[in-house]
Design a protein around this motif. Sequence first.
Motif, mmCIF file in Angstrom:
data_model
loop_
_atom_site.group_PDB
_atom_site.id
_atom_site.type_symbol
_atom_site.label_atom_id
_atom_site.label_comp_id
_atom_site.label_asym_id
_atom_site.label_seq_id
_atom_site.Cartn_x
_atom_site.Cartn_y
_atom_site.Cartn_z
ATOM 1 N N ARG A 85 30.343 11.839 29.697
ATOM 2 C CA ARG A 85 30.403 12.083 28.252
ATOM 3 C C ARG A 85 31.853 12.223 27.795
ATOM 4 N N VAL A 86 32.681 12.869 28.617
ATOM 5 C CA VAL A 86 34.109 12.997 28.285
ATOM 6 C C VAL A 86 34.750 11.613 28.217
ATOM 7 N N VAL A 87 34.441 10.763 29.211
ATOM 8 C CA VAL A 87 34.988 9.402 29.229
ATOM 9 C C VAL A 87 34.549 8.641 27.978
ATOM 10 N N ALA A 88 33.262 8.736 27.624
ATOM 11 C CA ALA A 88 32.743 8.023 26.450
ATOM 12 C C ALA A 88 33.392 8.530 25.168
ATOM 13 N N THR A 89 33.613 9.841 25.085
ATOM 14 C CA THR A 89 34.235 10.424 23.893
ATOM 15 C C THR A 89 35.678 9.958 23.749
ATOM 16 N N LEU A 90 36.446 10.006 24.834
ATOM 17 C CA LEU A 90 37.839 9.573 24.770
ATOM 18 C C LEU A 90 37.931 8.080 24.458
ATOM 19 N N THR A 91 37.000 7.289 25.001
ATOM 20 C CA THR A 91 36.993 5.854 24.706
ATOM 21 C C THR A 91 36.712 5.607 23.233
ATOM 22 N N GLU A 111 42.129 19.440 22.348
ATOM 23 C CA GLU A 111 41.256 19.906 21.260
ATOM 24 C C GLU A 111 39.802 19.502 21.523
ATOM 25 N N LEU A 112 39.598 18.272 21.967
ATOM 26 C CA LEU A 112 38.232 17.810 22.247
ATOM 27 C C LEU A 112 37.603 18.596 23.392
ATOM 28 N N LEU A 113 38.372 18.846 24.457
ATOM 29 C CA LEU A 113 37.834 19.604 25.592
ATOM 30 C C LEU A 113 37.498 21.036 25.180
ATOM 31 N N ASP A 114 38.282 21.610 24.264
ATOM 32 C CA ASP A 114 37.984 22.957 23.763
ATOM 33 C C ASP A 114 36.642 22.999 23.040
ATOM 34 N N GLU A 115 36.321 21.920 22.312
ATOM 35 C CA GLU A 115 35.058 21.891 21.583
ATOM 36 C C GLU A 115 33.887 21.534 22.497
ATOM 37 N N MET A 116 34.129 20.679 23.484
ATOM 38 C CA MET A 116 33.040 20.212 24.338
ATOM 39 C C MET A 116 32.579 21.270 25.329
ATOM 40 N N LEU A 117 33.467 22.151 25.750
ATOM 41 C CA LEU A 117 33.119 23.213 26.702
ATOM 42 C C LEU A 117 33.460 24.566 26.116
ATOM 43 N N ASP A 118 32.555 25.512 26.275
ATOM 44 C CA ASP A 118 32.792 26.889 25.852
ATOM 45 C C ASP A 118 32.740 27.774 27.089
ATOM 46 N N PRO A 122 28.961 23.374 28.871
ATOM 47 C CA PRO A 122 28.888 22.353 27.815
ATOM 48 C C PRO A 122 28.343 22.927 26.515
ATOM 49 N N LEU A 123 29.026 22.623 25.415
ATOM 50 C CA LEU A 123 28.620 23.132 24.112
ATOM 51 C C LEU A 123 28.315 21.987 23.157
ATOM 52 N N VAL A 124 29.317 21.155 22.869
ATOM 53 C CA VAL A 124 29.144 20.033 21.940
ATOM 54 C C VAL A 124 29.516 18.752 22.673
ATOM 55 N N THR A 125 28.544 17.887 22.885
ATOM 56 C CA THR A 125 28.829 16.602 23.528
ATOM 57 C C THR A 125 28.411 15.417 22.666
ATOM 58 N N GLU A 126 27.822 15.668 21.504
ATOM 59 C CA GLU A 126 27.415 14.578 20.623
ATOM 60 C C GLU A 126 28.612 14.084 19.820
ATOM 61 N N LEU A 127 28.824 12.782 19.848
ATOM 62 C CA LEU A 127 30.002 12.185 19.232
ATOM 63 C C LEU A 127 30.033 12.412 17.726
ATOM 64 N N ASN A 128 28.871 12.359 17.059
ATOM 65 C CA ASN A 128 28.834 12.557 15.604
ATOM 66 C C ASN A 128 29.378 13.920 15.212
ATOM 67 N N ILE A 129 28.976 14.946 15.976
ATOM 68 C CA ILE A 129 29.432 16.312 15.670
ATOM 69 C C ILE A 129 30.912 16.457 15.991
ATOM 70 N N LEU A 130 31.346 15.902 17.103
ATOM 71 C CA LEU A 130 32.764 15.978 17.465
ATOM 72 C C LEU A 130 33.639 15.306 16.412
#
Length: 415
Positions: A85-91, A111-118, A122-130
Amino acid sequence: MLNSLFIVNTSGDVILEKHWKSVIHRSICDYFFDAQKKASCPEDVPPIIATPHHYLISVYHSQIFLVAVSTEETPPLMVIEFLHRVVATLTSYFDECSDSAIKDNCVMVFELLDEMLDNGYPLVTELNILQDLIKPPNFLRNIANQVTGRTNISEVLPSGQLSNIPWRRHGVKYTNNEAYFDVIEEIDAIIDKQGATVCSEIQGYIDCCSRLTGMPDLTMTLVNPRLLDDVSFHPCVRFKRWENERVLSFVPPDGNFRLLSYHIATQNIVAIPIYVRHSILLKGGVGSRIELTVGPKQSMGKVLEEVVVEMTMPKAVQNCNLTPSHGKYSFDPASKLLQWNVGKIELGKPPTLKGSVTVSGTAVVEPPPISVKFKINQLAASGLKVNRLDMYGENYKPFKGVKYITKAGRFQIRT
């Protein structure tokens, strides 16, 4: 769950490190580097490495490794899924997940890693929300941020995070409503010297690009869906309805997403679309030669495109003097990689590559296996097809399109 995340390249350099709970020294990566040196290629590095006090779980993508460190037993598949999911988000944010992209956007990656993991979970992994939380970079936004001193972090929490459909944003509006589906299948196969199939399987997935206004509810029916094994769905798919009716019912996320991935391992279903005839003799002195012929086998009348034949020659091979009837070939004396870029194979006489080879020493050298890459448009090798797509919940009629692509995965021919 996760204590630290290290992003390292194939040269053994730590590009980025992020810690939760407590700081783990980067020397923990030495265990990973030891395993990397023992592996013949980056894909063969063990995904899970147990050390005296830690577990290292890694994935490989585009010349970099994402190495997660945990101090306690953690479900490894969940960690691997998160790393993907991290790879897909960064891509999605930077168009590629590579060494240079991460270095150029280091602040946004943190910043993205701060939001994706709490706190390591895992906290937020959906691309729309990020994308609502942290705006993707673009030229105009970067200039405006430099002038005003603002950042890409949103000041308002996304509205969809606490809803029953957290993967879709509220209030989505489009002038042109459209939904595109790509059915992509990769054939993994091993072919023996006589051309018989030793093993073959298909790794497939359906990618979707959805630009639909409001909150559409889609229903997709497939032709012979019972072909599919080991199906993995996006969270938007209603699993109960798939179990009972073999129908895909879902409210799609906005933008690009992978609707499902699947695996087909029944050999009699997998039709091998290409053949390679080979005559290879490698021995010291004179008389060494290579002759390769490539052509379509069971491509259902479709054209083979982007055909590439590769061989990693033995160290004794010093040079190749070959003549292709079609396309171009290259030989790298350092890496010993012989690459024949055939391109598109037209109907008629199949392309050939033949000529002499210079081999040092006097012994006969074992010929290497042949790797083949290819692509076939508008063909799904398994026979899977989208029958129809219906939309409920909205009044407009969207434009819908389906594209089929078959290509080579790990496709190897023994010599």
